[in-house]
Design a protein around this motif. Sequence first.
Motif, PDB file in Angstrom:
ATOM      1  N   MET A 207       0.844  -1.169   0.000  1.00 31.92           N
ATOM      2  CA  MET A 207       0.000   0.000   0.000  1.00 31.92           C
ATOM      3  C   MET A 207       0.893   1.237   0.000  1.00 31.92           C
ATOM      4  O   MET A 207       1.934   1.267   0.649  1.00 31.92           O
ATOM      5  CB  MET A 207      -0.880  -0.030   1.255  1.00 31.92           C
ATOM      6  N   ARG A 208       0.467   2.224  -0.757  1.00 30.20           N
ATOM      7  CA  ARG A 208       1.185   3.494  -0.807  1.00 30.20           C
ATOM      8  C   ARG A 208       0.172   4.625  -0.657  1.00 30.20           C
ATOM      9  O   ARG A 208      -0.924   4.563  -1.209  1.00 30.20           O
ATOM     10  CB  ARG A 208       1.932   3.632  -2.121  1.00 30.20           C
ATOM     11  N   VAL A 209       0.534   5.641   0.094  1.00 27.29           N
ATOM     12  CA  VAL A 209      -0.339   6.784   0.342  1.00 27.29           C
ATOM     13  C   VAL A 209       0.236   7.997  -0.373  1.00 27.29           C
ATOM     14  O   VAL A 209       1.442   8.252  -0.313  1.00 27.29           O
ATOM     15  CB  VAL A 209      -0.449   7.077   1.854  1.00 27.29           C
ATOM     16  N   LEU A 210      -0.632   8.718  -1.043  1.00 29.82           N
ATOM     17  CA  LEU A 210      -0.256   9.949  -1.727  1.00 29.82           C
ATOM     18  C   LEU A 210      -1.190  11.060  -1.248  1.00 29.82           C
ATOM     19  O   LEU A 210      -2.402  10.853  -1.174  1.00 29.82           O
ATOM     20  CB  LEU A 210      -0.397   9.794  -3.239  1.00 29.82           C
ATOM     21  N   VAL A 211      -0.642  12.208  -0.928  1.00 33.22           N
ATOM     22  CA  VAL A 211      -1.458  13.350  -0.510  1.00 33.22           C
ATOM     23  C   VAL A 211      -1.165  14.504  -1.446  1.00 33.22           C
ATOM     24  O   VAL A 211      -0.005  14.866  -1.662  1.00 33.22           O
ATOM     25  CB  VAL A 211      -1.161  13.760   0.946  1.00 33.22           C
ATOM     26  N   ASP A 212      -2.212  15.071  -2.009  1.00 33.70           N
ATOM     27  CA  ASP A 212      -2.076  16.263  -2.843  1.00 33.70           C
ATOM     28  C   ASP A 212      -1.961  17.447  -1.883  1.00 33.70           C
ATOM     29  O   ASP A 212      -2.964  17.936  -1.353  1.00 33.70           O
ATOM     30  CB  ASP A 212      -3.294  16.409  -3.757  1.00 33.70           C
ATOM     31  N   LEU A 213      -0.743  17.868  -1.611  1.00 31.08           N
ATOM     32  CA  LEU A 213      -0.507  18.924  -0.639  1.00 31.08           C
ATOM     33  C   LEU A 213      -1.009  20.288  -1.110  1.00 31.08           C
ATOM     34  O   LEU A 213      -1.204  21.187  -0.292  1.00 31.08           O
ATOM     35  CB  LEU A 213       0.974  18.977  -0.274  1.00 31.08           C
ATOM     36  N   ASN A 214      -1.237  20.426  -2.405  1.00 31.22           N
ATOM     37  CA  ASN A 214      -1.844  21.665  -2.912  1.00 31.22           C
ATOM     38  C   ASN A 214      -3.333  21.708  -2.593  1.00 31.22           C
ATOM     39  O   ASN A 214      -3.903  22.774  -2.432  1.00 31.22           O
ATOM     40  CB  ASN A 214      -1.634  21.792  -4.418  1.00 31.22           C
ATOM     41  N   ARG A 215      -3.948  20.557  -2.514  1.00 32.03           N
ATOM     42  CA  ARG A 215      -5.377  20.454  -2.216  1.00 32.03           C
ATOM     43  C   ARG A 215      -5.634  20.449  -0.699  1.00 32.03           C
ATOM     44  O   ARG A 215      -6.643  20.947  -0.243  1.00 32.03           O
ATOM     45  CB  ARG A 215      -5.941  19.189  -2.849  1.00 32.03           C
ATOM     46  N   CYS A 216      -4.703  19.879   0.071  1.00 29.55           N
ATOM     47  CA  CYS A 216      -4.859  19.757   1.523  1.00 29.55           C
ATOM     48  C   CYS A 216      -5.064  21.138   2.151  1.00 29.55           C
ATOM     49  O   CYS A 216      -4.315  22.068   1.874  1.00 29.55           O
ATOM     50  CB  CYS A 216      -3.627  19.081   2.130  1.00 29.55           C
ATOM     51  N   GLN A 217      -6.076  21.246   2.999  1.00 26.49           N
ATOM     52  CA  GLN A 217      -6.383  22.505   3.668  1.00 26.49           C
ATOM     53  C   GLN A 217      -6.070  22.469   5.164  1.00 26.49           C
ATOM     54  O   GLN A 217      -6.391  23.400   5.884  1.00 26.49           O
ATOM     55  CB  GLN A 217      -7.869  22.859   3.465  1.00 26.49           C
ATOM     56  N   GLY A 218      -5.481  21.377   5.639  1.00 26.90           N
ATOM     57  CA  GLY A 218      -5.082  21.291   7.034  1.00 26.90           C
ATOM     58  C   GLY A 218      -6.218  21.038   8.011  1.00 26.90           C
ATOM     59  O   GLY A 218      -6.116  21.398   9.178  1.00 26.90           O
ATOM     60  N   TYR A 219      -7.296  20.414   7.557  1.00 25.90           N
ATOM     61  CA  TYR A 219      -8.406  20.099   8.467  1.00 25.90           C
ATOM     62  C   TYR A 219      -7.990  19.059   9.510  1.00 25.90           C
ATOM     63  O   TYR A 219      -8.590  18.975  10.567  1.00 25.90           O
ATOM     64  CB  TYR A 219      -9.617  19.585   7.689  1.00 25.90           C
ATOM     65  N   ALA A 220      -6.990  18.251   9.215  1.00 21.27           N
ATOM     66  CA  ALA A 220      -6.365  17.288  10.129  1.00 21.27           C
ATOM     67  C   ALA A 220      -7.267  16.133  10.548  1.00 21.27           C
ATOM     68  O   ALA A 220      -6.979  15.475  11.541  1.00 21.27           O
ATOM     69  CB  ALA A 220      -5.805  17.998  11.347  1.00 21.27           C
ATOM     70  N   GLN A 221      -8.312  15.847   9.815  1.00 21.67           N
ATOM     71  CA  GLN A 221      -9.140  14.676  10.131  1.00 21.67           C
ATOM     72  C   GLN A 221      -8.300  13.402  10.041  1.00 21.67           C
ATOM     73  O   GLN A 221      -8.456  12.494  10.838  1.00 21.67           O
ATOM     74  CB  GLN A 221     -10.343  14.592   9.189  1.00 21.67           C
ATOM     75  N   CYS A 222      -7.399  13.355   9.082  1.00 19.45           N
ATOM     76  CA  CYS A 222      -6.526  12.191   8.917  1.00 19.45           C
ATOM     77  C   CYS A 222      -5.628  11.999  10.136  1.00 19.45           C
ATOM     78  O   CYS A 222      -5.358  10.864  10.546  1.00 19.45           O
ATOM     79  CB  CYS A 222      -5.696  12.318   7.653  1.00 19.45           C
ATOM     80  N   CYS A 223      -5.198  13.083  10.726  1.00 14.96           N
ATOM     81  CA  CYS A 223      -4.312  13.012  11.901  1.00 14.96           C
ATOM     82  C   CYS A 223      -5.026  12.401  13.098  1.00 14.96           C
ATOM     83  O   CYS A 223      -4.406  11.703  13.902  1.00 14.96           O
ATOM     84  CB  CYS A 223      -3.810  14.402  12.263  1.00 14.96           C
ATOM     85  N   PHE A 224      -6.306  12.654  13.219  1.00 17.10           N
ATOM     86  CA  PHE A 224      -7.084  12.089  14.318  1.00 17.10           C
ATOM     87  C   PHE A 224      -7.352  10.607  14.103  1.00 17.10           C
ATOM     88  O   PHE A 224      -7.353   9.823  15.043  1.00 17.10           O
ATOM     89  CB  PHE A 224      -8.409  12.828  14.486  1.00 17.10           C
ATOM     90  N   LEU A 225      -7.579  10.219  12.852  1.00 11.87           N
ATOM     91  CA  LEU A 225      -7.957   8.842  12.549  1.00 11.87           C
ATOM     92  C   LEU A 225      -6.771   7.907  12.339  1.00 11.87           C
ATOM     93  O   LEU A 225      -6.897   6.701  12.547  1.00 11.87           O
ATOM     94  CB  LEU A 225      -8.873   8.818  11.328  1.00 11.87           C
ATOM     95  N   ALA A 226      -5.640   8.432  11.914  1.00  7.58           N
ATOM     96  CA  ALA A 226      -4.448   7.596  11.694  1.00  7.58           C
ATOM     97  C   ALA A 226      -3.195   8.371  12.120  1.00  7.58           C
ATOM     98  O   ALA A 226      -2.359   8.729  11.295  1.00  7.58           O
ATOM     99  CB  ALA A 226      -4.360   7.181  10.231  1.00  7.58           C
ATOM    100  N   PRO A 227      -3.062   8.629  13.429  1.00 11.09           N
ATOM    101  CA  PRO A 227      -1.924   9.432  13.898  1.00 11.09           C
ATOM    102  C   PRO A 227      -0.571   8.778  13.662  1.00 11.09           C
ATOM    103  O   PRO A 227       0.448   9.467  13.661  1.00 11.09           O
ATOM    104  CB  PRO A 227      -2.213   9.610  15.391  1.00 11.09           C
ATOM    105  N   GLU A 228      -0.556   7.472  13.439  1.00 10.66           N
ATOM    106  CA  GLU A 228       0.701   6.791  13.147  1.00 10.66           C
ATOM    107  C   GLU A 228       1.238   7.180  11.771  1.00 10.66           C
ATOM    108  O   GLU A 228       2.433   7.049  11.512  1.00 10.66           O
ATOM    109  CB  GLU A 228       0.518   5.265  13.174  1.00 10.66           C
TER     110      GLU A 228
END
Length: 84
Positions: free
Chosen positions: A1-22
């Motif tokens: 598995m590989r994760v890609l984040v479009d950092l230009n699209r990311c607005q910093g809502y941080a929902q991902c940080c709460f759900l997968a802090p690892e």
Amino acid sequence: MRVLVDLNRCQGYAQCCFLAPESFKLVGEEALMYDSGPDDALKEKIERAAASCPVQAIMVEYMNGHADEMVKSGTSEAEARHGA
């Protein structure tokens, strides 16, 4: 598995940080740091984090035995294989 984040699209809502802090960490107020090659044991957390992104900036790529599949946030591996 590989994760890609479009950092230009990311607005910093941080929902991902709460759900997968690892795998996802917010540095400062807006800079997202993430693990692009997380352990497969985190698959469910990563999928939930991707699905929770309000701007759909997180994509998960699965490797199968035949070809790579790009699966956008919230789409399960089974759905991607069957074209759902």
